[in-house]
Design a protein around this motif. Structure first.
Motif, PDB file in Angstrom:
ATOM      1  N   ASP A 114      -3.167   0.377   1.485  1.00 36.50           N
ATOM      2  CA  ASP A 114      -2.399   0.517   2.708  1.00 36.50           C
ATOM      3  C   ASP A 114      -1.039   1.418   2.437  1.00 36.50           C
ATOM      4  OD1 ASP A 114      -0.397  -1.144   1.543  1.00 36.50           O
ATOM      5  OD2 ASP A 114      -0.935  -2.924   2.786  1.00 36.50           O
ATOM      6  N   GLU A 115      -0.466   1.312   3.604  1.00 35.96           N
ATOM      7  CA  GLU A 115       0.640   2.453   3.630  1.00 35.96           C
ATOM      8  C   GLU A 115       1.895   2.154   2.517  1.00 35.96           C
ATOM      9  OE1 GLU A 115       2.576   2.356   7.393  1.00 35.96           O
ATOM     10  OE2 GLU A 115       2.264   0.355   7.781  1.00 35.96           O
ATOM     11  N   HIS A 116       1.642   0.821   2.236  1.00 35.62           N
ATOM     12  CA  HIS A 116       2.717   0.054   1.371  1.00 35.62           C
ATOM     13  C   HIS A 116       2.239   0.182  -0.297  1.00 35.62           C
ATOM     14  CE1 HIS A 116       5.048  -1.137   4.760  1.00 35.62           C
ATOM     15  NE2 HIS A 116       3.936  -1.893   5.198  1.00 35.62           N
ATOM     16  N   ASN A 118      -0.392  -1.639  -1.423  1.00 33.90           N
ATOM     17  CA  ASN A 118      -1.196  -2.809  -1.571  1.00 33.90           C
ATOM     18  C   ASN A 118      -2.640  -2.862  -1.313  1.00 33.90           C
ATOM     19  OD1 ASN A 118       1.595  -4.366  -1.868  1.00 33.90           O
ATOM     20  ND2 ASN A 118       1.422  -4.338   0.501  1.00 33.90           N
ATOM     21  N   LYS A 129      -6.433  -0.114   8.010  1.00 33.02           N
ATOM     22  CA  LYS A 129      -5.408   0.031   7.337  1.00 33.02           C
ATOM     23  C   LYS A 129      -5.346   0.829   6.172  1.00 33.02           C
ATOM     24  CE  LYS A 129      -4.783  -5.016   8.517  1.00 33.02           C
ATOM     25  NZ  LYS A 129      -4.737  -6.255   7.973  1.00 33.02           N
TER      26      LYS A 129
END
Length: 336
Positions: A114-116, A118, A129
């Motif tokens: 995902d964008e983080h 993870n 996501k």
């Protein structure tokens, strides 16, 4: 035509044997599944329904927003690593999923972030996501394996005729989930194009089995083929039709959809080439005489012998089908 029974039929005709192994079901529970290996040990026959099928779940467990094709990936991995095949025929049909193949390839080493940064679980709910696809940790080299994908629908990945809108409601998705899955499929298509340069968004058959068609092409370099054509090729069906007097075939439901790439349509077209009469049996027949003729059939009969609900009909399918074929055989015999 790509659904349940494909592996056993192709394994039989290839003089092969079955391999039993453990895999995870659509809700990540460990189960026993199987696939076939050809007699020359070069080809694996895999049904995605073995590990990711709707029949594995109770009615209350069916919601493709939360299910995964991870188990299908495990079967492909097992055939690739342990059997060292150079060809895989993958049947799409009877799926409980709508994850675009995300779970399938996650089992093979792909990571979705995902964008983080993870890692995401390979389920339909996480398709929207995805921001990064990482293929640096693959467990098997797929470059030397030809993957042929058998499917019986031409639906694209996205849009009103795509995986989410057409098939997700049949697998328990709510209207809200359908919209979320549609956005997820749009994102998956974009991510595949960005990572691998492949445009699967409107590819015919990409929407099969909850987008598994798109995943097989985008991640595994698979080719999508009409299931009925592939089965007829593998079983040398044409040679058998040339020598027969009658062809008896069937589908769960005989309706206008039967005109589009399904078993009856494929069988009828080949039989007409040799002027062989075709008789069909169906669990349910939603058609009129004109459609029966349009399908190239001499006749079509429902197998039900009395009124019953779907659950009872499924339990009694074998006996009902046996009785139907007996009656056809008796009628043909009496006309000789």
């Amino acid at each position: 035509d790509g659904g349940e029974g494909l592996a056993s039929i192709l394994t039989f005709h290839a003089k092969g044997h079955s391999i039993k192994t453990q895999a995870h079901d659509p809700h990540n529970r460990l189960i026993e599944a199987e696939y076939g290996i050809s007699g020359d040990n070069k080809t694996a026959f895999i049904e995605m329904a073995q590990a990711s099928g709707l029949q594995l779940l109770k009615p209350e467990e069916r919601n493709c927003y939360y299910t995964s094709t991870y188990g299908t990936g495990e079967l492909i991995l097992n055939a690739s690593q342990n059997q060292q095949v150079n060809e895989i025929i993958l049947g799409l049909g009877g799926s409980a999923t709508c994850d675009g193949g995300m779970g399938m390839v996650q089992a093979m080493g792909y990571q979705f972030l995902d964008e983080h940064g993870n890692e995401l679980e390979g389920i339909g709910a996480n398709l929207s996501k995805i921001t990064t696809i990482d293929d640096r940790h693959l467990k098997v080299a797929l470059s030397g394996i030809t993957i042929r994908v058998a499917c019986d629908v031409a639906n694209p990945l996205t849009g009103q005729k795509g995986a989410a809108h057409i098939f997700a409601p049949q697998k328990g998705a709510t209207p809200q989930h359908v919209e979320a899955l549609e956005k997820g499929m749009e994102n998956l298509a974009q991510q595949i194009k960005s990572a691998f340069g492949k445009d699967v968004k409107y590819l015919q058959g990409a929407g099969a089995a909850g987008g598994l068609g798109a995943g097989a092409v985008g991640f595994l370099n698979g080719t999508l083929e009409k299931g009925i054509d592939l089965v007829m090729e593998q079983t040398k069906f044409e040679a058998q039709v040339k020598e027969c007097d009658y062809v008896i075939t069937g589908e769960g439901k005989i309706d206008r959809q039967s005109l589009y790439g399904k078993v009856i349509n494929g069988v009828s077209q080949l039989a007409q080439k040799y002027n062989k009469p075709v008789i069909a049996l169906g669990g349910n027949i939603e058609s009129d005489p004109e459609l029966i003729k349009e399908l190239g059939l001499k006749a079509a009969f429902p197998i039900l012998t009395e009124p019953m609900n779907l659950q009872v009909a499924l339990v009694n399918t074998y006996d009902q089908l046996r009785f139907g074929t007996f009656n056809i055989g008796q009628t043909i015999d009496s006309c000789k």
